[in-house]
Design an enzyme around this catalytic site. Structure first.
Site, PDB file in Angstrom:
ATOM      1  N   HIS A 121       0.859  -1.182   0.000  1.00  0.00           N
ATOM      2  CA  HIS A 121       0.000   0.000   0.000  1.00  0.00           C
ATOM      3  C   HIS A 121       0.898   1.235   0.000  1.00  0.00           C
ATOM      4  O   HIS A 121       2.025   1.203   0.485  1.00  0.00           O
ATOM      5  CB  HIS A 121      -0.876  -0.041   1.266  1.00  0.00           C
ATOM      6  CG  HIS A 121      -1.954   0.985   1.326  1.00  0.00           C
ATOM      7  ND1 HIS A 121      -1.711   2.295   1.681  1.00  0.00           N
ATOM      8  CD2 HIS A 121      -3.288   0.903   1.115  1.00  0.00           C
ATOM      9  CE1 HIS A 121      -2.850   2.967   1.684  1.00  0.00           C
ATOM     10  NE2 HIS A 121      -3.829   2.146   1.333  1.00  0.00           N
ATOM     11  N   ASP A 198       3.088  -4.281   7.957  1.00  0.00           N
ATOM     12  CA  ASP A 198       1.813  -3.608   7.757  1.00  0.00           C
ATOM     13  C   ASP A 198       0.719  -4.639   8.003  1.00  0.00           C
ATOM     14  O   ASP A 198       0.477  -5.513   7.184  1.00  0.00           O
ATOM     15  CB  ASP A 198       1.737  -3.045   6.335  1.00  0.00           C
ATOM     16  CG  ASP A 198       0.380  -2.435   6.001  1.00  0.00           C
ATOM     17  OD1 ASP A 198      -0.547  -2.510   6.835  1.00  0.00           O
ATOM     18  OD2 ASP A 198       0.236  -1.892   4.890  1.00  0.00           O
ATOM     19  N   GLN A 201      -4.473  -5.355   6.961  1.00  0.00           N
ATOM     20  CA  GLN A 201      -5.390  -6.346   6.396  1.00  0.00           C
ATOM     21  C   GLN A 201      -5.273  -7.712   7.061  1.00  0.00           C
ATOM     22  O   GLN A 201      -6.013  -8.638   6.704  1.00  0.00           O
ATOM     23  CB  GLN A 201      -5.131  -6.495   4.887  1.00  0.00           C
ATOM     24  CG  GLN A 201      -5.298  -5.224   4.090  1.00  0.00           C
ATOM     25  CD  GLN A 201      -6.734  -4.732   4.054  1.00  0.00           C
ATOM     26  OE1 GLN A 201      -7.680  -5.478   4.304  1.00  0.00           O
ATOM     27  NE2 GLN A 201      -6.912  -3.452   3.743  1.00  0.00           N
ATOM     28  N   LYS A 224     -10.707  -1.102  10.432  1.00  0.00           N
ATOM     29  CA  LYS A 224     -10.792  -2.291   9.590  1.00  0.00           C
ATOM     30  C   LYS A 224     -11.107  -3.550  10.407  1.00  0.00           C
ATOM     31  O   LYS A 224     -11.265  -4.628   9.850  1.00  0.00           O
ATOM     32  CB  LYS A 224      -9.491  -2.489   8.810  1.00  0.00           C
ATOM     33  CG  LYS A 224      -9.186  -1.370   7.819  1.00  0.00           C
ATOM     34  CD  LYS A 224      -7.896  -1.635   7.067  1.00  0.00           C
ATOM     35  CE  LYS A 224      -7.465  -0.441   6.237  1.00  0.00           C
ATOM     36  NZ  LYS A 224      -8.357  -0.158   5.106  1.00  0.00           N
ATOM     37  N   CYS A 364      -4.736   2.442  -3.762  1.00  0.00           N
ATOM     38  CA  CYS A 364      -3.514   2.977  -3.148  1.00  0.00           C
ATOM     39  C   CYS A 364      -2.341   2.015  -3.328  1.00  0.00           C
ATOM     40  O   CYS A 364      -1.550   1.775  -2.410  1.00  0.00           O
ATOM     41  CB  CYS A 364      -3.725   3.286  -1.672  1.00  0.00           C
ATOM     42  SG  CYS A 364      -4.901   4.618  -1.369  1.00  0.00           S
TER      43      CYS A 364
END
Length: 409
Positions: A121, A198, A201, A224, A364
């Protein structure tokens, strides 16, 4: 808690959009919020609204207890060793920027390497670009295989003795690929580098244990994972955080302020300058409680079944291109695709007319789009509240989209 009970916890799902029952397939962008989170936010503003850490009055104490209680819930959720390793931020983007601007700027020099992947991202690309420019470090990319996965052999070939930082998404927001973070972290550490993850997700969808992964930093967002917007987490190993300088300065993060110099509070508060997002942190704690009540194992199992079903159903559509690994075991709960001769924005528009919410664009991830030879894609992402019927509605909507544009052209 069965799927019907779970869906009943999300009041937003009980509505019509464009005269059709809502099918929400955009949870990778932001998840919906259960009633428990909504009520936690309302309770804070109705009953305990006060600033934290400062006051000795009753409301201030209640607010502080709830705020710090949420930090402990997050600590347990990701299995951090201490609440000192759990920093409240505004979200994944802020967390990654802080690592780059503080740790990166202080520890990188000309000739050093930062290693990332093509599937990142923008939030895990641009901060490293900027710190590389400032320090003279080199930004390197691990090759991407044709199926949208990484090879550990390629990781070993890319990470060298000059590598100081490896920063990789745990789950791709475009491909759905689940990356082997534990193995990548081992390779990074063998070469003297730190591992940044990261987790935007992954934390909502998988059991993430920072000690088992042995990552040095983990960034993720509350919105999220059924929590409010504007709140996120930076996990960092205590010894690294203790040697990092804060990025934001002001009240609350200080110990003593003199006329020409200041000292910082201990962890985690030295990174939390100013009035924090108190309601957001409390709401995030309520989201963690909800996810624990449902059970991460059940969420993983449910999403895997939906992934198997979605790949099967979407693959049957003529003219569709699906991006990412076709092995359901290698991907998380999303399917990114294009329909031949139909722009993804048109796909999303027609689906919206049917009450189906999907995402369309570059997500993104423009470097990845170039790798995929696509200017944009459509993405259907699902979560614990979605069903096979939602996938069926998506397929029906895509078939209508194809029919509509075949008639037009």
């Amino acid at each position: 808690m069965n799927i019907k009970d779970i869906r009943n916890q999300f009041p937003i799902l009980d509505q019509d959009v464009n005269d059709h029952p809502l099918v929400y397939l955009d949870s990778s962008a932001t998840s919906q919020k259960p009633i428990q989170v909504i009520e936690a936010l309302e309770k804070y503003y109705r009953e305990i609204n006060s600033n934290v850490h400062r006051g000795v009055h009753t409301l201030g104490t209640r607010a502080t207890d709830a705020y710090e209680g949420s930090r402990e819930k997050v600590r347990k959720f990701i299995n951090a060793k201490s609440t000192q390793e759990v920093i409240f931020t505004r979200g994944t983007t802020t967390s990654l920027n802080w690592v780059a601007a503080s740790y990166g700027a202080a520890n990188l020099k000309e000739g050093d390497e930062i290693v990332i992947t093509y599937m990142e991202h923008h939030s895990n690309i641009i901060p490293w670009q900027q710190v590389a420019k400032k320090t003279g470090a080199t930004l390197k990319y691990i090759p991407l295989l044709e199926d949208g996965t990484l090879s550990l052999e390629d990781v070993r070939a890319t990470v060298t003795a000059n590598t100081k930082i490896v920063s990789v998404t745990h789950v791709s927001n475009v491909l759905g690929t689940i990356n082997p973070i534990k193995e990548i972290a081992k390779i990074a550490h063998e070469n003297g580098a730190i591992m940044v993850v990261d987790g935007a997700q992954s934390v909502p969808h998988l059991k993430v244990d920072v000690q088992d992964l042995d990552c040095d930093f983990l960034a993720f967002s509350g919105h999220k994972m059924c929590g409010p917007t504007g709140i996120g987490i930076l996990y960092g190993k205590k010894d690294l955080l203790e040697n990092m300088e804060p990025v934001e300065f002001g009240g609350e993060m200080i110990d003593f302020v003199e006329l020409y110099d200041s000292t910082w509070k201990e962890l985690p508060w030295k990174f939390e300058g100013g009035t924090p997002t108190i309601a957001g942190a409390i709401g995030l704690g309520a989201a963690v409680d909800f996810l624990n009540e449902v059970g991460l194992d059940k969420i993983v199992e449910h999403e895997h079944k939906l992934t198997v079903y979605a790949l099967e159903k979407l693959s049957s559509i003529e003219g569709i291109t699906i991006y990412g690994p076709m092995d359901p075991a290698k991907r998380s709960g999303l399917v990114t695709f294009n329909i031949e001769d139909v722009h993804p924005h048109d796909v999303a528009t027609v689906l919206d007319a049917e009450g189906i919410a999907v995402r369309a664009g570059h997500h993104c991830a423009q470097p990845l789009m170039k790798k995929l030879c696509a200017s944009a894609t459509a993405r259907a992402s699902y979560y614990l509240y979605n069903t096979e019927e939602d996938i069926n509605r998506l397929v029906e909507g895509l078939l209508k989209t194809k029919e509509y544009f075949s008639d037009v052209f």
